[in-house]
Design a protein around this motif. Structure first.
Motif, PDB file in Angstrom:
ATOM      1  N   ALA A  23       0.810  -1.211   0.000  1.00 39.47           N
ATOM      2  CA  ALA A  23       0.000   0.000   0.000  1.00 39.47           C
ATOM      3  C   ALA A  23       0.845   1.265   0.000  1.00 39.47           C
ATOM      4  O   ALA A  23       0.393   2.324  -0.454  1.00 39.47           O
ATOM      5  CB  ALA A  23      -0.931   0.003   1.211  1.00 39.47           C
ATOM      6  N   SER A  24       2.072   1.163   0.515  1.00 38.78           N
ATOM      7  CA  SER A  24       2.924   2.350   0.600  1.00 38.78           C
ATOM      8  C   SER A  24       4.086   2.307  -0.378  1.00 38.78           C
ATOM      9  O   SER A  24       5.010   3.123  -0.292  1.00 38.78           O
ATOM     10  CB  SER A  24       3.482   2.483   2.021  1.00 38.78           C
ATOM     11  OG  SER A  24       4.342   1.388   2.344  1.00 38.78           O
ATOM     12  N   ALA A  25       4.054   1.388  -1.351  1.00 34.26           N
ATOM     13  CA  ALA A  25       5.204   1.176  -2.225  1.00 34.26           C
ATOM     14  C   ALA A  25       5.527   2.389  -3.087  1.00 34.26           C
ATOM     15  O   ALA A  25       6.662   2.545  -3.540  1.00 34.26           O
ATOM     16  CB  ALA A  25       4.964  -0.042  -3.112  1.00 34.26           C
ATOM     17  N   GLY A  26       4.557   3.264  -3.309  1.00 28.70           N
ATOM     18  CA  GLY A  26       4.819   4.463  -4.096  1.00 28.70           C
ATOM     19  C   GLY A  26       5.286   5.634  -3.264  1.00 28.70           C
ATOM     20  O   GLY A  26       5.620   6.695  -3.811  1.00 28.70           O
ATOM     21  N   THR A  27       5.322   5.458  -1.953  1.00 32.35           N
ATOM     22  CA  THR A  27       5.689   6.547  -1.049  1.00 32.35           C
ATOM     23  C   THR A  27       7.172   6.489  -0.709  1.00 32.35           C
ATOM     24  O   THR A  27       7.730   5.411  -0.499  1.00 32.35           O
ATOM     25  CB  THR A  27       4.865   6.462   0.248  1.00 32.35           C
ATOM     26  OG1 THR A  27       3.479   6.578  -0.061  1.00 32.35           O
ATOM     27  CG2 THR A  27       5.254   7.565   1.213  1.00 32.35           C
ATOM     28  N   ALA A  28       7.776   7.648  -0.670  1.00 31.77           N
ATOM     29  CA  ALA A  28       9.174   7.738  -0.247  1.00 31.77           C
ATOM     30  C   ALA A  28       9.385   9.056   0.481  1.00 31.77           C
ATOM     31  O   ALA A  28       8.644  10.024   0.270  1.00 31.77           O
ATOM     32  CB  ALA A  28      10.120   7.621  -1.440  1.00 31.77           C
ATOM     33  N   TYR A  29      10.392   9.087   1.340  1.00 33.51           N
ATOM     34  CA  TYR A  29      10.762  10.286   2.088  1.00 33.51           C
ATOM     35  C   TYR A  29      12.253  10.536   1.906  1.00 33.51           C
ATOM     36  O   TYR A  29      13.051   9.598   1.788  1.00 33.51           O
ATOM     37  CB  TYR A  29      10.480  10.114   3.585  1.00 33.51           C
ATOM     38  CG  TYR A  29       9.037   9.867   3.935  1.00 33.51           C
ATOM     39  CD1 TYR A  29       8.206  10.915   4.316  1.00 33.51           C
ATOM     40  CD2 TYR A  29       8.508   8.579   3.903  1.00 33.51           C
ATOM     41  CE1 TYR A  29       6.885  10.691   4.662  1.00 33.51           C
ATOM     42  CE2 TYR A  29       7.184   8.340   4.237  1.00 33.51           C
ATOM     43  CZ  TYR A  29       6.378   9.402   4.615  1.00 33.51           C
ATOM     44  OH  TYR A  29       5.054   9.163   4.945  1.00 33.51           O
ATOM     45  N   THR A  30      12.607  11.799   1.892  1.00 34.27           N
ATOM     46  CA  THR A  30      14.013  12.167   1.924  1.00 34.27           C
ATOM     47  C   THR A  30      14.179  13.369   2.841  1.00 34.27           C
ATOM     48  O   THR A  30      13.255  14.161   3.032  1.00 34.27           O
ATOM     49  CB  THR A  30      14.577  12.483   0.527  1.00 34.27           C
ATOM     50  OG1 THR A  30      15.998  12.658   0.629  1.00 34.27           O
ATOM     51  CG2 THR A  30      13.976  13.751  -0.057  1.00 34.27           C
ATOM     52  N   GLY A  31      15.369  13.495   3.441  1.00 31.76           N
ATOM     53  CA  GLY A  31      15.690  14.633   4.287  1.00 31.76           C
ATOM     54  C   GLY A  31      16.933  15.319   3.762  1.00 31.76           C
ATOM     55  O   GLY A  31      17.814  14.677   3.186  1.00 31.76           O
ATOM     56  N   VAL A  32      17.017  16.625   3.952  1.00 28.64           N
ATOM     57  CA  VAL A  32      18.156  17.375   3.450  1.00 28.64           C
ATOM     58  C   VAL A  32      18.979  17.927   4.603  1.00 28.64           C
ATOM     59  O   VAL A  32      18.475  18.112   5.720  1.00 28.64           O
ATOM     60  CB  VAL A  32      17.731  18.513   2.508  1.00 28.64           C
ATOM     61  CG1 VAL A  32      16.961  17.954   1.320  1.00 28.64           C
ATOM     62  CG2 VAL A  32      16.897  19.542   3.239  1.00 28.64           C
ATOM     63  N   TRP A  33      20.239  18.213   4.317  1.00 33.31           N
ATOM     64  CA  TRP A  33      21.156  18.673   5.339  1.00 33.31           C
ATOM     65  C   TRP A  33      20.976  20.146   5.662  1.00 33.31           C
ATOM     66  O   TRP A  33      21.232  20.590   6.774  1.00 33.31           O
ATOM     67  CB  TRP A  33      22.596  18.401   4.884  1.00 33.31           C
ATOM     68  CG  TRP A  33      23.612  18.956   5.819  1.00 33.31           C
ATOM     69  CD1 TRP A  33      24.346  20.082   5.666  1.00 33.31           C
ATOM     70  CD2 TRP A  33      23.964  18.412   7.097  1.00 33.31           C
ATOM     71  NE1 TRP A  33      25.158  20.284   6.753  1.00 33.31           N
ATOM     72  CE2 TRP A  33      24.938  19.269   7.651  1.00 33.31           C
ATOM     73  CE3 TRP A  33      23.559  17.290   7.823  1.00 33.31           C
ATOM     74  CZ2 TRP A  33      25.507  19.029   8.893  1.00 33.31           C
ATOM     75  CZ3 TRP A  33      24.130  17.060   9.061  1.00 33.31           C
ATOM     76  CH2 TRP A  33      25.088  17.920   9.586  1.00 33.31           C
ATOM     77  N   THR A  34      20.554  20.942   4.696  1.00 35.83           N
ATOM     78  CA  THR A  34      20.664  22.400   4.803  1.00 35.83           C
ATOM     79  C   THR A  34      19.470  23.074   5.446  1.00 35.83           C
ATOM     80  O   THR A  34      19.241  24.268   5.245  1.00 35.83           O
ATOM     81  CB  THR A  34      20.908  22.999   3.408  1.00 35.83           C
ATOM     82  OG1 THR A  34      20.032  22.382   2.465  1.00 35.83           O
ATOM     83  CG2 THR A  34      22.337  22.761   2.976  1.00 35.83           C
ATOM     84  N   GLY A  35      18.670  22.351   6.235  1.00 36.66           N
ATOM     85  CA  GLY A  35      17.670  22.987   7.076  1.00 36.66           C
ATOM     86  C   GLY A  35      16.273  23.066   6.518  1.00 36.66           C
ATOM     87  O   GLY A  35      15.362  23.531   7.205  1.00 36.66           O
ATOM     88  N   GLU A  36      16.077  22.631   5.253  1.00 35.47           N
ATOM     89  CA  GLU A  36      14.732  22.720   4.674  1.00 35.47           C
ATOM     90  C   GLU A  36      13.817  21.596   5.113  1.00 35.47           C
ATOM     91  O   GLU A  36      12.633  21.596   4.782  1.00 35.47           O
ATOM     92  CB  GLU A  36      14.814  22.753   3.134  1.00 35.47           C
ATOM     93  CG  GLU A  36      15.332  24.049   2.571  1.00 35.47           C
ATOM     94  CD  GLU A  36      16.836  24.197   2.703  1.00 35.47           C
ATOM     95  OE1 GLU A  36      17.337  25.322   2.537  1.00 35.47           O
ATOM     96  OE2 GLU A  36      17.511  23.183   2.989  1.00 35.47           O
ATOM     97  N   GLY A  37      14.347  20.620   5.835  1.00 39.05           N
ATOM     98  CA  GLY A  37      13.507  19.573   6.395  1.00 39.05           C
ATOM     99  C   GLY A  37      13.385  18.358   5.509  1.00 39.05           C
ATOM    100  O   GLY A  37      14.349  17.907   4.892  1.00 39.05           O
ATOM    101  N   ALA A  38      12.160  17.820   5.429  1.00 38.56           N
ATOM    102  CA  ALA A  38      11.906  16.575   4.709  1.00 38.56           C
ATOM    103  C   ALA A  38      10.986  16.819   3.524  1.00 38.56           C
ATOM    104  O   ALA A  38      10.223  17.792   3.477  1.00 38.56           O
ATOM    105  CB  ALA A  38      11.286  15.538   5.649  1.00 38.56           C
ATOM    106  N   PHE A  39      11.055  15.880   2.571  1.00 35.53           N
ATOM    107  CA  PHE A  39      10.186  15.902   1.401  1.00 35.53           C
ATOM    108  C   PHE A  39       9.576  14.517   1.241  1.00 35.53           C
ATOM    109  O   PHE A  39      10.194  13.506   1.576  1.00 35.53           O
ATOM    110  CB  PHE A  39      10.968  16.292   0.146  1.00 35.53           C
ATOM    111  CG  PHE A  39      11.478  17.706   0.175  1.00 35.53           C
ATOM    112  CD1 PHE A  39      10.765  18.730  -0.436  1.00 35.53           C
ATOM    113  CD2 PHE A  39      12.669  18.019   0.823  1.00 35.53           C
ATOM    114  CE1 PHE A  39      11.232  20.037  -0.404  1.00 35.53           C
ATOM    115  CE2 PHE A  39      13.147  19.316   0.860  1.00 35.53           C
ATOM    116  CZ  PHE A  39      12.421  20.331   0.242  1.00 35.53           C
TER     117      PHE A  39
END
Length: 737
Positions: A270-286
């Motif tokens: 059910a979640s196979a199309g979902t992904a998360y990433t985080g960045v170093w420079t303070g903008e948070g997660a996507f």
């Protein structure tokens, strides 16, 4: 030593067999391991009645438990099997879900472990990615390891490894090779193996072009469709493949900054199309719900976080954990709609991992404070460090009040205390403003300890009045808060400088001591050129020395801030010159409190002041970098210097070699009662001489290969010393006399 002891016993037995019969029976029985105090008492009694017998001090590693853990891997087939990779201390294994650990690194040719992966079908098979040593593999649960680097570039840093959950022989490794002095091109290459690591071939390289060659920090593989992988790259965002690495493409639509670090793909159908990433420079997660077709920023509650790692709950994909370097472990239970701190607030966290065989069990590896675990899906956390002896100890002080009470400074672990001679430890850092304690020093003739820190200044504790521990003293000594305020004022109104300064506690941003494990850690995880976090913290206190003849006078050396002096026992300080220089070590003449020596970042000289730091002269020691200093009590005109090529002594106005040629010497200690008895800590163990440097002997085979950055002689028993190492805590062993 055991053979010598036996021969001595036999000889004495021949002289007085009746008197020694009982002693021989008692002394030849090994003391139970659980009762070291009894063993020491037995040795004490033996020495009392037979003074000609020299009893060996059995080397024993004391901890404190903890260290820098950059990698955790757990077996989906075994809910209790976990592997943890430490920075310089190798791999540890747990068979009880992290309650206890044991060292499991035999054959691991490189003990600096950056990443790990576990075989999904066999809990005894695991992979370790190392710093500049490539890949190692075990097939027996870590009992033995073998190199698995055929096809991988030499000197590879292996940042991330993943195993295909359906085809375990297929393994991926994201690497960076040797580059132009740490700059572009970075030689970033991601490899694939189809035979369980026996051979590798490149599947992703030349990101940004041949002159750039960016690298991948973290790989994620889809559990439901393992031909799909995502790579979070250093400065080029997310790349994706849907054909097991044969072809890759950028997947950055909606991502505003490409300094990606953590990456995770939904673990269920059910979640196979979902992904998360985080960045170093303070903008948070996507977050993406179409496997990178488009991304949406999900940063409520984590704005400004320096994100490095990420993992998703296998049973509840709405639950996501972030490893950050300035906000601890952050988590969401709403698929990223809001985030909050889950643990280790403001601590630098290197990795976070959910156990694939038990999703309620989550591990967080810290940059210096060891490993922590949650057993209720992030609801509560506790240390998971029993047996993890990988800490960077910066010094030991034996309590002048209680010989069994030890205090240890730990990089990233604050001050630790043991009331049982090192068998167990507990935190003793209350009120200290930094976990990065660069050293502990006892004020001579008192019960007062001083802890000097990285970025938070100087702290004082009187062991006879613990209610006041720790008091910050020396308000004018350089600290991060002072320097950050000055920096903020100087940058006010400048475009592009609105990002928050990096966490000063992050070892990635620290100015390391010459032999700190964070020297290589800083190179392995370089700052981003795109943000203010690239500015290193230069505000640590690195050395503290009291005048033996007048303990009210003391000197402090700082990182890039020169030297400071105190005339009131360390409460107040004033500049003592060497402005803008890093002062690695200080030593004070035992008779003249105004004569002080300094080892600084200026190569080829030892700095000497005869007026308490009012002015300094150069004492030439050509072509040598100086890291350590000591002054013999019985010969104050002949100080010793530890250099990048052994020990030197000032003789007749010039520095002459005193032994250990070829060794990097990080520390020198001299026995108070015998100036001929010298101990030297090096990057390859510790050495001792009892003839003033004519001959040197290794102290203990246990220290071979270890960097010894501090040596403390036991004031109650000078035949015992405590050796503080960068990656294995403290060794209690003989002093060589």
């Amino acid at each position: 030593m055991k053979r010598t002891l036996l021969v001595t016993w036999i000889c004495m037995l021949a002289l007085c067999s009746l008197a020694l019969g009982a002693w021989f029976r008692f002394g030849s029985q090994p003391a139970p391991a659980a009762e070291p105090a009894l063993a020491e008492q037995a040795a004490s009694n033996l020495l009392l009645y037979l003074p000609i017998v020299v009893e060996a001090v059995q080397p024993v590693w004391l901890g404190p438990d903890g260290g820098l853990f950059a990698a955790v891997a757990a077996s989906p087939q075994d809910a209790n099997r976990v592997y943890a990779g430490s920075w310089g201390g190798g791999v540890y294994r747990s068979d009880d879900g992290g309650l206890t650990w044991r060292w499991a690194s035999q054959g691991l040719g490189n003990l600096t472990v950056v990443s790990m992966a576990a075989d999904p079908s066999n809990p005894d098979i695991a992979y370790a990615g190392t710093y500049r040593g490539g890949v190692y593999k075990t097939i027996d649960g870590g009992s033995t390891w073998s190199e698995a680097n055929q096809g991988i570039q030499g000197n590879a840093i292996v940042y991330s490894m993943v195993v295909n959950p359906q085809v375990p022989q297929r393994v991926y490794a994201a690497t960076r090779g040797l580059s132009n002095n740490g700059g572009q091109p970075w030689a970033g290459v991601t490899y694939r193996s189809d035979d369980g690591g026996a051979s590798w071939y490149s599947v992703l390289s030349n990101l940004g072009g041949s002159n750039y060659q960016d690298w991948t920090y973290m790989l994620a593989i889809s559990r439901t469709s393992p031909s799909t992988l995502m790579a979070a790259t250093h400065e080029h965002g997310i790349y994706k493949t849907t054909n097991a690495g044969s072809g890759w493409g950028a997947a950055n639509n909606g991502i505003t900054r490409f300094t990606t670090r953590g990456i995770g793909i939904g673990p269920t159908s059910a979640s196979a199309g979902t992904a998360y990433t985080g960045v170093w420079t303070g903008e948070g997660a996507f977050k993406t719900t179409n496997l990178g077709g488009s991304w949406t920023q999900k940063s409520s509650g984590i704005s400004g976080a320096n994100i490095y790692g990420l993992d998703i709950d296998y049973a509840n994909p709405q639950k996501v954990y972030l490893a950050t370097y300035n906000k601890g472990v952050m988590s969401t239970s709403s698929g990223g709609n809001s985030w909050s701190n889950a643990a280790l607030s403001n601590r630098p966290v290197s990795t976070v991992r959910v156990h694939p065989g038990n999703s309620a069990l989550v591990f967080a590896g810290t940059a210096g404070l060891g490993l922590f675990a949650s057993r209720d899906s992030g609801g509560s956390w506790s240390p998971s460090m029993d047996g993890l002896q990988a800490s960077s100890a910066t010094g030991v002080v034996v309590s002048p009040i209680n010989p069994s009470e030890l205090y240890a400074g730990v990089d990233g672990g604050g001050v630790q205390v043991s009331s049982d001679g090192g068998l167990s430890w507990s935190d003793f850092s209350n009120n200290i403003g930094s976990a990065w304690v660069n050293g502990l020093v006892q004020q001579p003739g008192s019960s007062v300890l001083f802890a000097f820190t990285e970025g938070a200044g100087l702290y004082r504790c009187d062991l006879q009045n613990l209610a006041l521990c720790w008091d910050q003293v020396g308000g004018n000594l350089p600290t991060d808060s002072q320097q950050d305020a000055m920096q903020s004022q100087s940058e006010a109104g400048q475009p592009g400088q609105d990002a928050p300064p990096g966490d000063p506690a992050s070892p990635r941003l620290r100015v390391p001591r010459p032999f700190s494990p964070f020297t290589t850690f800083q190179e392995a995880y370089p700052p981003d050129s795109l943000s203010i976090e690239a500015v290193p913290g230069n505000y640590g206190l690195l050395a503290l020395a009291f005048a033996p003849s007048n303990p009210s006078i003391a000197y402090i050396g700082s990182s890039s801030g020169g030297a400071f002096a105190s005339s009131d026992g360390g409460f107040n300080w004033q500049s003592a010159g060497l402005s803008s220089q890093t002062v690695w070590a200080l030593a004070v003449d035992p008779l003249d409190p105004q004569t002080v020596y300094a080892a600084t970042s200026q190569s080829g000289v030892v700095k000497v002041s005869s007026n308490g730091g009012g002015s300094w002269n150069n004492s030439s020691i050509p072509n040598r970098d100086v890291y350590a200093l000591a002054v013999p009590p019985a010969n104050p005109g002949a100080p010793l210097a530890g250099t990048d090529d052994g020990v030197y002594q000032l003789t007749g106005g010039s520095w002459q070699p005193l032994g250990l040629s070829g060794q990097n010497v990080a520390w020198i200690s001299i026995a108070e009662a015998d100036s001929q008895h010298i101990l030297a800590g090096t990057t390859d163990g510790a050495y001792t001489t009892i003839d003033g440097g004519i001959t040197w002997q290794p102290v203990s085979a246990e220290l071979a290969g270890h960097t010894v950055q501090n040596i403390s002689l036991d004031p109650f028993n000078p035949s015992i010393a405590y050796y503080s190492t960068t990656v294995h805590g403290v060794l209690k062993a003989g002093s060589g006399k």
